[in-house]
Design an enzyme around this catalytic site. Structure first.
Site, short mmCIF file in Angstrom:
data_model
loop_
_atom_site.label_atom_id
_atom_site.label_comp_id
_atom_site.label_asym_id
_atom_site.label_seq_id
_atom_site.Cartn_x
_atom_site.Cartn_y
_atom_site.Cartn_z
CG ASP A 106 -3.31 1.59 -2.23
OD1 ASP A 106 -4.14 1.60 -2.54
OD2 ASP A 106 -2.81 1.16 -1.15
CG HIS A 166 -1.68 -0.94 1.61
ND1 HIS A 166 -3.02 -1.12 1.31
CD2 HIS A 166 -1.27 -2.30 2.19
CE1 HIS A 166 -3.67 -2.32 1.98
NE2 HIS A 166 -2.55 -3.04 2.24
CG HIS A 193 -5.19 -1.53 -1.12
ND1 HIS A 193 -5.54 -0.46 -0.17
CD2 HIS A 193 -6.14 -2.51 -0.87
CE1 HIS A 193 -6.69 -0.95 0.44
NE2 HIS A 193 -7.12 -1.91 -0.24
CD GLU A 248 -1.31 1.54 4.51
OE1 GLU A 248 -0.61 2.34 3.46
OE2 GLU A 248 -2.39 1.17 4.33
CB THR A 252 0.41 6.38 3.87
OG1 THR A 252 1.24 7.19 3.37
CG2 THR A 252 1.22 5.18 4.54
#
Length: 815
Positions: A188, A44, A178, A116, A46
């Site tokens: 992302d 991912h 993601h 993340e 953020t």
């Protein structure tokens, strides 16, 4: 930080719990039948800085991830050296994946580890489409993605290697972004994420160069179908459904795939390079599933003969004995046809029969026999026919195995107006009274049981000169005067074309519009079906005034260029309501339907209907852009006196200010679509529209020409489930709900349409009746102020339609 201490306390509590369990008499015996819980590693970004990420993922955001990797150049990051922060133990579930799908599994939080990475893209949505659906990859969204911090990626690679060692069930294709597992919600880690760098470090999947080149060369020559590409995406892991349609879900999935494996070309389009990369990945990682895909691909390359659906030459155009025979003997070699008492003919094209018994309404025809091979025989049916349904039966075709073709043409119109001069006195009185009081003119045609009972002209075709002065000698209306049909274009051009195409199996109204117009996508367009446009439930506002910069959507929607207008219609015009939530009668619907006809037929709308429908029926005055096709202004009923300026109240670029005559009045059609549009632009006479209404009363044909199959006509005119006053395009009487149009006497099955210039049509199958009233109600002065005004012609009963229609019904039904 405070949240670090919380984490330590949680572990202390867990340790105490485990200690108490150790006192139980447990002996470990390892089963071979198990697998690891974690199947996927999800990357991912953020989209927010470090400080906000901690708040969202640790404290109060309701989200979490197993790891967070900051970046060096983030001013909110308090440390000098980058550290990997573990937020959730790998053995525990973190809330990072949400509603997700990968390789047949859903809701992946339980089966994945999430990382993340602090990276903040900049995404904006177009202001002009602020009400459009907020898709991640829509044309109304622009995202700028920054590069990742190289130090971040170094830490990510080392962390990922360790995670893969601890979780051996994570395969190379289980390392995903993601956006891969939720393509319609997320974009992302974005197109700048270094997937290839991770692959070189032993993390994740990538294709081999020689393999992608092999498939690229193959697909350049013969691309796979969209359905097969969707199937391959599903094989690889994506949650796309195989529909064969380039819908929003597929566009989002294609974009996610391209961001992962072709980040230099994120278009959402299934081009040959994208398909090649996909098949190269399947080839490498799922070779056991590749064979089925390639078998399907090879089948697609076999050229299949196009099924040609030939419409009949007449309502019966059948070879007897019939080929497709029923086991119920007494249903074979029989047919029904429409005729009127004392009219009709039968045409027998013999093949190799010598004799046959032919019965009409149970009576054997006295026809010359024996037949000669390959000869045509024509006989009148005037002594055998009756009004409406008649039966045909063919028996005893000899010798055995011989055949013949029988045709019975559709009924054609017969003019008997001379016998009905007194029948319509009340109608004449009403229209003539209006004309004496200032109504301009009209032509009325009434058709009943295949006969033209009335065909009359009233008043003047043109009353005013350019500039607005009354003519010293107004131009009288004649029965041959040609009218701007306005929205009756929707029915007698666009709808007839659609009905013909559907009869030929070239159109399916239950398919998405994008199936025929692939550019029609984004903002929810993928969900709109052709029938949504026909029933005015697609969600479009009544109109977009493309022809003026002062339109409700702003100058970006200004167009006086046909190609630009079509691009706007396909990709830009927003919806005013969601699909099927509200019925809004909209010209936009029929503009798109006109374009759909053009795309299917490969020709212009006017070229198609004029050459494929009107000319074969002998109609020479039913045209678009007549002044460009040899007609003169004097042949037409005039409309607005001061062009489209509403009596000099309106102004826009290139506005017409002269009397309109032979030019389509509708501004969108004239300025923005070159005079040829699905919603307006058709000109015709009452007599020629009468032929088209009789074609419909005949259930699809006229003379020896079938234009529409009966089943297709039934589909288009049946009442819509949501509102019985609508069919597919057609307006319906619907038990008196549209008395202003159909009057109080129309049967529930009556249908027709109106046109802004002053035209109305009524087709009533139950009474075998058609009414065509063409007026130039807009060729009158306009009264009122600059905002609230109306044409004087629309104040008269003739210009309001319903009263004239009512008197026609009375004249017909009372006699």
């Amino acid at each position: 930080m405070q949240w670090h201490w919380k984490r330590i306390l949680v572990h202390v509590g867990l340790g105490t719990s485990l200690l108490s369990c150790s006192l139980l008499p447990i002996e470990k015996m390892q089963s071979h039948n198990y697998s690891h819980r974690v199947k996927f590693l999800v990357m991912h970004f953020t989209a927010i800085d470090y400080e906000k990420s901690v708040t969202a993922l640790v404290d109060e955001g309701g989200l979490s991830s197993h790891y967070l990797i900051p970046e060096r150049f983030d001013t909110s990051y308090p440390e000098d050296k980058l550290k990997i922060l573990q937020l959730v133990d790998e053995d525990e579930r973190a809330w990072h994946a949400g509603n997700s799908f990968w390789q047949g599994r859903e809701e992946l939080n339980d089966q994945s580890i999430g990382i993340e990475i602090v990276n903040v893209p900049s995404c904006q949505r177009a202001k002009s489409t602020s009400n459009a659906p907020k898709t991640e990859h829509g044309v109304n969204r622009l995202c700028l993605f920054p590069d990742y911090d190289p130090k971040q990626i170094e830490l990510l690679i080392e962390l990922s290697k360790q995670i893969l060692e601890r979780n051996p069930d994570i395969s190379p294709t289980g390392v995903v972004g993601h956006s891969d597992i939720a393509p319609s919600r997320k974009n992302d880690p974005g197109p700048r994420f270094p997937w290839y760098q991770l692959y070189k470090a032993g993390i994740g999947a990538w294709y081999d160069n020689d393999t992608i080149n092999h498939y690229w060369q193959m697909f350049n020559d013969a691309p796979p179908s969209l359905a097969l590409v969707q199937r391959a995406l599903r094989v690889y892991g994506y949650g796309v459904t195989e529909t064969g349609q380039l819908d929003q879900s597929t566009l989002d999935t294609m974009s996610a795939f391209q961001m992962h494996f072709l980040p230099w070309t994120v278009t959402g389009q299934p081009d040959s390079k994208t398909a090649a990369a996909l098949f190269a990945l399947v080839d490498k990682y799922f070779p056991n599933k590749l064979q089925r895909l390639m078998t399907a691909y090879k089948k697609e390359q076999i050229v299949k003969p196009v099924a040609v659906v030939n419409l009949n030459h007449g309502q019966i155009d059948t070879v007897f004995p019939e080929v497709n025979r029923s086991t119920r003997q007494l249903v074979n070699d029989r047919a029904v046809f429409k005729a009127y008492q004392g009219k009709g003919e039968i045409i027998i094209d013999n093949v190799d029969a010598e004799t046959a018994d032919v019965f009409v309404n149970g009576q054997k025809l006295n026809i010359t026999q024996p037949f000669k091979p390959y000869q045509r025989y024509q006989y009148s049916l005037s002594r055998r026919t009756r009004n409406k349904e008649n039966t045909l039966r063919v028996e005893n075709i000899l010798p055995e195995g011989a055949s013949l073709n029988i045709r019975i043409p559709y009924p054609t119109l017969i003019d008997v107006t001379a016998k009905n001069t007194k029948r319509f006195l009340a109608v004449d009185e009403l229209i003539n009274k209006d004309i004496q009081q200032g109504f301009p003119g009209a032509v009325l045609m009434v058709i009943k049981d295949g006969q033209i009972l009335k065909h009359s002209a009233y008043g003047v075709a043109r009353q005013y000169a350019d500039g607005g002065e009354s003519l010293a000698q107004p131009v009288p209306m004649t029965t041959d005067t040609i009218f701007d049909l306005a929205s009756n274009t929707k029915m007698f051009a666009t709808n007839l074309a659609l009905m013909k195409l559907m009869s030929e199996k070239k159109l399916d109204v239950t398919k998405p519009v994008g199936f025929y117009l692939p550019e029609y996508r984004g903002q929810g367009r993928e969900t709109r079906l052709v029938e949504d446009l026909l029933t005015h439930t697609a969600g479009y506002a009544p109109q977009v005034r493309f022809f003026t910069k002062d339109n409700n959507l702003g100058p970006n929607f200004y167009s006086q260029n046909t190609e630009r207008t079509k691009r706007l219609l396909l990709t830009k015009v927003p919806f005013a309501a969601s699909r099927n939530s509200k019925r809004m009668y909209s010209d936009t619907d029929y503009m798109l339907l006109g374009m759909l006809v053009e795309r299917i037929t490969g020709t212009s709308l006017d070229g198609y209907v004029e050459q494929q429908i009107y000319r074969p029926l002998g109609l020479t005055n039913t045209v678009f852009n007549p002044l460009q096709k040899g007609f003169s202004k004097q042949q037409f009923a005039a409309t607005e006196i001061h062009g489209t300026s509403r009596g000099k109240r309106v102004e826009h670029d290139n506005i017409r200010k002269y009397v309109l005559q032979g030019e389509v009045h509708d501004e969108k059609a004239f300025y923005s679509l070159g005079g040829v549009a699905g919603h307006a632009g058709l000109f015709s006479t009452a007599k020629e529209i009468g032929v088209l209404t009789q074609l419909l009363l005949n259930r699809g044909g006229y003379g020896e020409k079938q234009v529409v199959k009966q089943g297709v006509l039934d589909l288009f005119v049946k009442p819509d489930e949501g509102d019985g006053t609508f069919g597919l395009g057609w307006r319906r009487a619907s038990n008196g709900n549209l008395k202003w149009h159909f009057g109080p006497y129309a049967s529930p099955s009556a249908y027709g349409h109106t046109g802004w210039t002053g035209t109305v049509t009524v087709i009533d199958p139950q009474h075998d009746l058609a009414i065509i009233l063409l007026t130039n109600a807009r060729h009158t002065q306009i009264v009122g102020d600059d905002k609230h005004y109306e044409f004087e012609g629309k104040k008269f009963e003739t210009g309001k339609y319903g009263s004239v229609v009512s008197l026609v019904y009375e004249a017909v039904l009372n006699n």
